[in-house]
Design an enzyme around this catalytic site. Sequence first.
Site, PDB file in Angstrom:
ATOM      1  N   ALA A 250    -132.077-117.646 -23.824  1.00  0.00           N
ATOM      2  CA  ALA A 250    -133.545-117.467 -23.838  1.00  0.00           C
ATOM      3  C   ALA A 250    -134.162-117.390 -25.231  1.00  0.00           C
ATOM      4  O   ALA A 250    -135.361-117.163 -25.358  1.00  0.00           O
ATOM      5  CB  ALA A 250    -133.975-116.242 -23.026  1.00  0.00           C
ATOM      6  N   ALA A 251    -133.366-117.622 -26.269  1.00  0.00           N
ATOM      7  CA  ALA A 251    -133.940-117.577 -27.624  1.00  0.00           C
ATOM      8  C   ALA A 251    -134.998-118.659 -27.800  1.00  0.00           C
ATOM      9  O   ALA A 251    -136.100-118.405 -28.301  1.00  0.00           O
ATOM     10  CB  ALA A 251    -132.835-117.735 -28.662  1.00  0.00           C
ATOM     11  N   GLY A 252    -134.675-119.892 -27.398  1.00  0.00           N
ATOM     12  CA  GLY A 252    -135.630-120.987 -27.512  1.00  0.00           C
ATOM     13  C   GLY A 252    -136.847-120.792 -26.625  1.00  0.00           C
ATOM     14  O   GLY A 252    -137.976-121.121 -27.017  1.00  0.00           O
ATOM     15  N   ASP A 253    -136.627-120.250 -25.438  1.00  0.00           N
ATOM     16  CA  ASP A 253    -137.741-120.004 -24.515  1.00  0.00           C
ATOM     17  C   ASP A 253    -138.668-118.920 -25.051  1.00  0.00           C
ATOM     18  O   ASP A 253    -139.892-119.018 -24.934  1.00  0.00           O
ATOM     19  CB  ASP A 253    -137.210-119.588 -23.137  1.00  0.00           C
ATOM     20  CG  ASP A 253    -136.407-120.684 -22.467  1.00  0.00           C
ATOM     21  OD1 ASP A 253    -136.673-121.868 -22.748  1.00  0.00           O
ATOM     22  OD2 ASP A 253    -135.517-120.354 -21.666  1.00  0.00           O
TER      23      ASP A 253
END
Length: 306
Positions: A250-253
Amino acid sequence: MTNKVTVVGSLNVDTTLRIKRMPLPGETLSSESKSSAAGGKGANQAVAAARAGADTKFVGRVGNDQAGQFMIDSLSENHIDTRYITKDEHAGTGSATILLDDNGQNSILVYGGANQCVSPADVDNAQAAIANADFVIAQFETPQETTLEAFKLAKQHGVKTILNPAPAAKIDPEILKVTDLIIPNETECATLTNVIIADETSMLEAAGHFAQMGVKNLIITVGSKGAFYCTQNGYDFVPAFKVHAVDTTAAGDTFIGALSSQLKPDMSNIKEALIFAQRASSITVQRMGALPSIPTLAEIEAASQN
């Protein structure tokens, strides 16, 4: 001024298995722990936007099952408008199985389920949510024809569109013609442009390819190194904040959702919004899980003071 964000996207229940290292072909490994949480690229981006202060609405599908109700409740608890989430009578709620190793790296297996049934009709039913937004965000965990319908509708109402082309896939060129800002990582960027991302020169070359395809604004996220942006007003590479990552899920999200909460529709503050988004994702990677790891506005602002 609070940004209004509408996310058209996926809703998955994530099951994370902690392992020492990734298995080799044909190998069986024991999992050290197992946990479940709300996730899906769409849900993660919507929660990141909402927690960072945006007025957020969601368009998507879940199964008519316990997992589906869990996903709707999870979004509602984050003050996201869920009235445009449909319960599908035939497909189950989407799910993802995440293998997470001791270095914080992950491999993810996704079952699309009801996410694959999100239709252009669902988008048309949510016209009010799209017309009143500052940004409409979509990814590739739902059908591209649905994304195209959402972005066309957004353009009719003068709303800016953000495309996260993940997971990497062959893309309908018509979608790019109605995309205002595209945010791939370096792998997705290479898939879409055939340009290997190695340095600023290659990033500018990729930006040129996207411009030819109709997208004038680009951000390339490069993991722990940082992010590159290119708009009509200029370009720059912004280094990431140095932290110890325990889980990159979920880092990119988080980056995309947090960015949408701060970005001005004319993109004039893209560098400031990008730094804010990097700060948010640097908090996410220091925590376990997808949706539970996404920071609030207060946490992002507190981290910015340090």
